[in-house]
Design a protein around this motif. Structure first.
Motif, mmCIF file in Angstrom:
data_model
loop_
_atom_site.group_PDB
_atom_site.id
_atom_site.type_symbol
_atom_site.label_atom_id
_atom_site.label_comp_id
_atom_site.label_asym_id
_atom_site.label_seq_id
_atom_site.Cartn_x
_atom_site.Cartn_y
_atom_site.Cartn_z
ATOM 1 N N PRO A 1 0.836 -1.213 0.000
ATOM 2 C CA PRO A 1 0.000 0.000 0.000
ATOM 3 C C PRO A 1 0.866 1.255 0.000
ATOM 4 O O PRO A 1 2.007 1.219 0.452
ATOM 5 C CB PRO A 1 -0.782 -0.108 1.324
ATOM 6 N N ALA A 2 0.328 2.341 -0.518
ATOM 7 C CA ALA A 2 1.084 3.600 -0.523
ATOM 8 C C ALA A 2 0.127 4.749 -0.206
ATOM 9 O O ALA A 2 -1.053 4.707 -0.546
ATOM 10 C CB ALA A 2 1.743 3.804 -1.878
ATOM 11 N N ARG A 3 0.660 5.763 0.502
ATOM 12 C CA ARG A 3 -0.147 6.947 0.838
ATOM 13 C C ARG A 3 0.282 8.100 -0.055
ATOM 14 O O ARG A 3 1.470 8.305 -0.284
ATOM 15 C CB ARG A 3 0.052 7.312 2.315
ATOM 16 N N VAL B 1 -4.375 10.254 0.879
ATOM 17 C CA VAL B 1 -5.197 9.069 0.621
ATOM 18 C C VAL B 1 -4.289 7.849 0.590
ATOM 19 O O VAL B 1 -3.109 7.949 0.267
ATOM 20 C CB VAL B 1 -5.946 9.157 -0.723
ATOM 21 N N GLU B 2 -4.871 6.719 0.939
ATOM 22 C CA GLU B 2 -4.089 5.478 0.866
ATOM 23 C C GLU B 2 -4.665 4.620 -0.264
ATOM 24 O O GLU B 2 -5.878 4.455 -0.379
ATOM 25 C CB GLU B 2 -4.141 4.717 2.181
ATOM 26 N N VAL B 3 -3.768 4.095 -1.096
ATOM 27 C CA VAL B 3 -4.193 3.218 -2.195
ATOM 28 C C VAL B 3 -3.538 1.855 -1.967
ATOM 29 O O VAL B 3 -2.331 1.773 -1.712
ATOM 30 C CB VAL B 3 -3.778 3.793 -3.569
ATOM 31 N N GLY B 4 -4.344 0.811 -2.033
ATOM 32 C CA GLY B 4 -3.862 -0.542 -1.745
ATOM 33 C C GLY B 4 -2.863 -1.042 -2.765
ATOM 34 O O GLY B 4 -2.637 -0.417 -3.804
ATOM 35 N N PRO B 5 -2.246 -2.217 -2.492
ATOM 36 C CA PRO B 5 -1.277 -2.776 -3.429
ATOM 37 C C PRO B 5 -1.910 -3.020 -4.800
ATOM 38 O O PRO B 5 -3.007 -3.576 -4.876
ATOM 39 C CB PRO B 5 -0.863 -4.112 -2.792
ATOM 40 N N LEU B 6 -1.260 -2.556 -5.856
ATOM 41 C CA LEU B 6 -1.754 -2.670 -7.238
ATOM 42 C C LEU B 6 -3.179 -2.137 -7.368
ATOM 43 O O LEU B 6 -3.948 -2.572 -8.219
ATOM 44 C CB LEU B 6 -1.714 -4.126 -7.726
ATOM 45 N N GLY B 7 -3.497 -1.184 -6.493
ATOM 46 C CA GLY B 7 -4.880 -0.689 -6.449
ATOM 47 C C GLY B 7 -5.063 0.590 -7.241
ATOM 48 O O GLY B 7 -4.123 1.172 -7.784
ATOM 49 N N GLU B 8 -6.305 1.021 -7.253
ATOM 50 C CA GLU B 8 -6.656 2.211 -8.017
ATOM 51 C C GLU B 8 -7.700 2.978 -7.218
ATOM 52 O O GLU B 8 -8.579 2.366 -6.608
ATOM 53 C CB GLU B 8 -7.229 1.750 -9.367
ATOM 54 N N LEU B 9 -7.590 4.293 -7.165
ATOM 55 C CA LEU B 9 -8.551 5.095 -6.414
ATOM 56 C C LEU B 9 -9.070 6.205 -7.326
ATOM 57 O O LEU B 9 -8.281 6.892 -7.968
ATOM 58 C CB LEU B 9 -7.850 5.708 -5.201
ATOM 59 N N VAL B 10 -10.384 6.327 -7.395
ATOM 60 C CA VAL B 10 -10.971 7.401 -8.203
ATOM 61 C C VAL B 10 -11.885 8.206 -7.292
ATOM 62 O O VAL B 10 -12.793 7.653 -6.664
ATOM 63 C CB VAL B 10 -11.787 6.837 -9.388
ATOM 64 N N GLN B 11 -11.616 9.506 -7.167
ATOM 65 C CA GLN B 11 -12.443 10.350 -6.302
ATOM 66 C C GLN B 11 -12.685 11.693 -6.972
ATOM 67 O O GLN B 11 -11.830 12.181 -7.720
ATOM 68 C CB GLN B 11 -11.726 10.584 -4.975
ATOM 69 N N PRO B 12 -13.858 12.318 -6.671
ATOM 70 C CA PRO B 12 -14.090 13.644 -7.273
ATOM 71 C C PRO B 12 -13.282 14.730 -6.553
ATOM 72 O O PRO B 12 -12.970 14.597 -5.365
ATOM 73 C CB PRO B 12 -15.590 13.860 -7.070
#
Ligand code: SF4
Ligand code: SF4
Length: 485
Positions: A394-396, A417-428
């Motif tokens: 995970p990375a912040r 924000v924290e994004v999980g391993p190999l993860g993706e985050l989409v936010q407005p």
């Protein structure tokens, strides 16, 4: 009949198509010699490389793992996301220019030494065929023999081994996409639990089996586009495998007791060994031909004949058309220089492009609909922020806005924000500027950096809105209307 030359083969049809349209099934004879040995070593090294890639772990992932489901592509320790696919253009272009350069210098060296079709056909499937049915003479005899228990048993064993090897290759190929552990899991469960993969394996195994058991050299002659374009890439100075007409002709069988004047003067004894070993069935003495895949079998076959006759090797050899015709080979020529410059440019751009790959991706897009919204209080712009973490931990991430005017309000996105391993985050991300402070569209920066400072990416975005003058006029009209009431 005039002696054949390198430029003018004495035929106008493909060797593996008879005049009635049928195809003779070729059984090339075996060869021994320095090129056969070198090709075997190179082929086994390539096969070992191919088979080992899914087993070797680099940075926690297989050396080559094209994880389509997660849209992550792990190549020798570097992870690419779907957003990095633009790099493929530069990598493929660089590889294309490398192939142009190598072909202009060395002819079809790729086909003879490294193409998977040649490597697997010559060093796996033909080896099985030889082991089960014997050498070329025995195989031809078996073809001609009527069906018997012996013939049926040999054929059944050969085709069962072909199918087994094809299935192993396709399972390993699948491991490049889903990992070995996943393939093993699929193999241990019923096909009904993974229909898609099962159908893929069945079709790919069938295609490989069809190709290597029957289609064989036809793929190189009829389908492969590289075989066609190579004639445009080479010239008379490129290295090719050819027959030395000046040394070999006039050809003829050695006549022990004939007077020397009647004996043929050329070194070719017309034994046809070079034809018998050719996997595409051509006679290299007729000159350079489209079907020649540069497999070197005819070099070793002829060198062996020359050695027995105590004549120098090299009647068939790697050389240029110019050299075969008695001129000098020029390595430096406009096309090799041009291809080399293109290769350097392609490799340079590809290396630069790959060096720009970061452990995370950051994208900022305007939300669909109106580019901006004006209400009674504010001018508003709405964006979508997408952060892709390509690491296996995970990375912040900090998301910060730069050069924003006073009064701009930022909502809809936490700054860390924290994004999980190999993860993706989409936010407005919603930005609002009060009407009173709004002075017109302006540019601002958004930058994202991770906690440990290893990754930082910046984007410049424009805050859109109407002309400030129009907004003021509208505001004044509104006040006037409110005053009259
Ligand atoms: S193997 Fe050599 S000697 Fe024999 S036919 Fe071919 S070119 Fe002539
Ligand atoms: S002509 Fe020689 S090098 Fe070309 S495919 Fe036949 S055997 Fe191989």
């Amino acid at each position: 009949m005039p002696a054949p030359t390198h430029e003018h083969p004495n035929r106008d049809s493909v060797t593996t198509i008879r005049s009635d349209g049928s195809r003779p099934y070729l059984h090339p004879a075996d060869t021994q010699g320095r090129f056969t040995t070198a090709r075997q070593i190179s082929a086994f090294a390539l096969i070992a490389f191919y088979l080992s890639l899914p087993w070797i772990k680099i940075g926690g992932f297989p050396a080559v793992f094209l994880d389509i489901a997660e849209r992550r592509f792990h190549l020798f320790g570097v992870t690419f996301a779907a957003q990095d696919m633009w790099l493929l253009f530069f990598v493929i272009t660089g590889l294309g220019f490398s192939l142009f350069f190598v072909t202009a210098l060395l002819g079809r060296v790729w086909c003879g030494w490294a193409c998977p079709q040649t490597v697997f056909l010559d060093h796996v499937y033909r080896r099985i065929e030889r082991w089960v049915e014997g050498d070329a003479v025995k195989r031809r005899a078996l073809d001609a023999a009527p069906m018997s228990a012996h013939k049926f048993a040999r054929r059944a064993l050969k085709h069962a081994l072909y199918l087994l090897v094809s299935a192993v290759i396709t399972h390993l190929f699948l491991a490049y996409y889903v990992s070995l552990a996943e393939v093993w899991d699929m193999v241990s469960h019923a096909p009904t639990e993974h229909w898609g993969a099962f159908v893929f394996i069945a079709i790919a195994t069938g295609a490989l089996y069809f190709n290597f058991a029957w289609f064989r050299e036809q793929l190189c002659i009829v389908i492969c586009p590289y075989g066609r374009i190579q004639s445009a890439l080479i010239d008379d100075h490129s290295m090719v495998i050819g027959y030395d007409v000046r040394r070999g002709e006039p050809r003829g069988k050695p006549q022990r007791n004939a007077p020397s004047a009647a004996a043929p003067a050329g070194d070719c004894v017309d034994c046809s060994r070079c034809v018998q070993v050719c996997p595409t069935g051509i006679d290299i003495r007729q000159g350079l031909q489209m079907e020649c895949i540069g497999c070197t079998a005819c070099i070793d076959a002829c060198d062996d004949v020359m050695a027995r006759l105590k004549r120098p090797a090299g009647l068939i050899r790697y050389d240029s058309q110019k050299a075969f015709n008695g001129s000098r080979t020029r390595w430096l020529r406009p096309r090799t220089i041009l291809y080399f410059i293109l290769l350097l440019a392609g490799a340079g751009v590809a290396s630069w492009a790959i060096s720009t790959v970061k452990p995370a991706n950051f994208g900022l897009t305007r939300m669909t609909g109106a580019p901006y919204i004006v209400d009674e209080q504010n001018v508003r712009n709405q964006f979508l922020v997408r952060i892709v973490n390509k690491r296996s931990v995970p990375a912040r991430f900090n998301v910060c806005l730069d050069q924003i005017p006073e009064g701009l309000k930022q909502t809809g996105f936490d700054t860390v924000v924290e994004v999980g391993p190999l993860g993706e985050l989409v936010q407005p991300l919603i930005l609002q500027q009060p009407r009173a402070r709004y002075t017109g569209p302006f540019k601002f920066g958004v930058h994202v950096e991770d906690d440990d400072g290893k990754f930082t990416l910046k984007r410049e975005v424009e805050f859109l809105g109407p002309e400030a003058r129009l907004l003021r006029e509208e505001e004044n009209e509104r006040h006037e209307r409110a005053g009259k009431k």
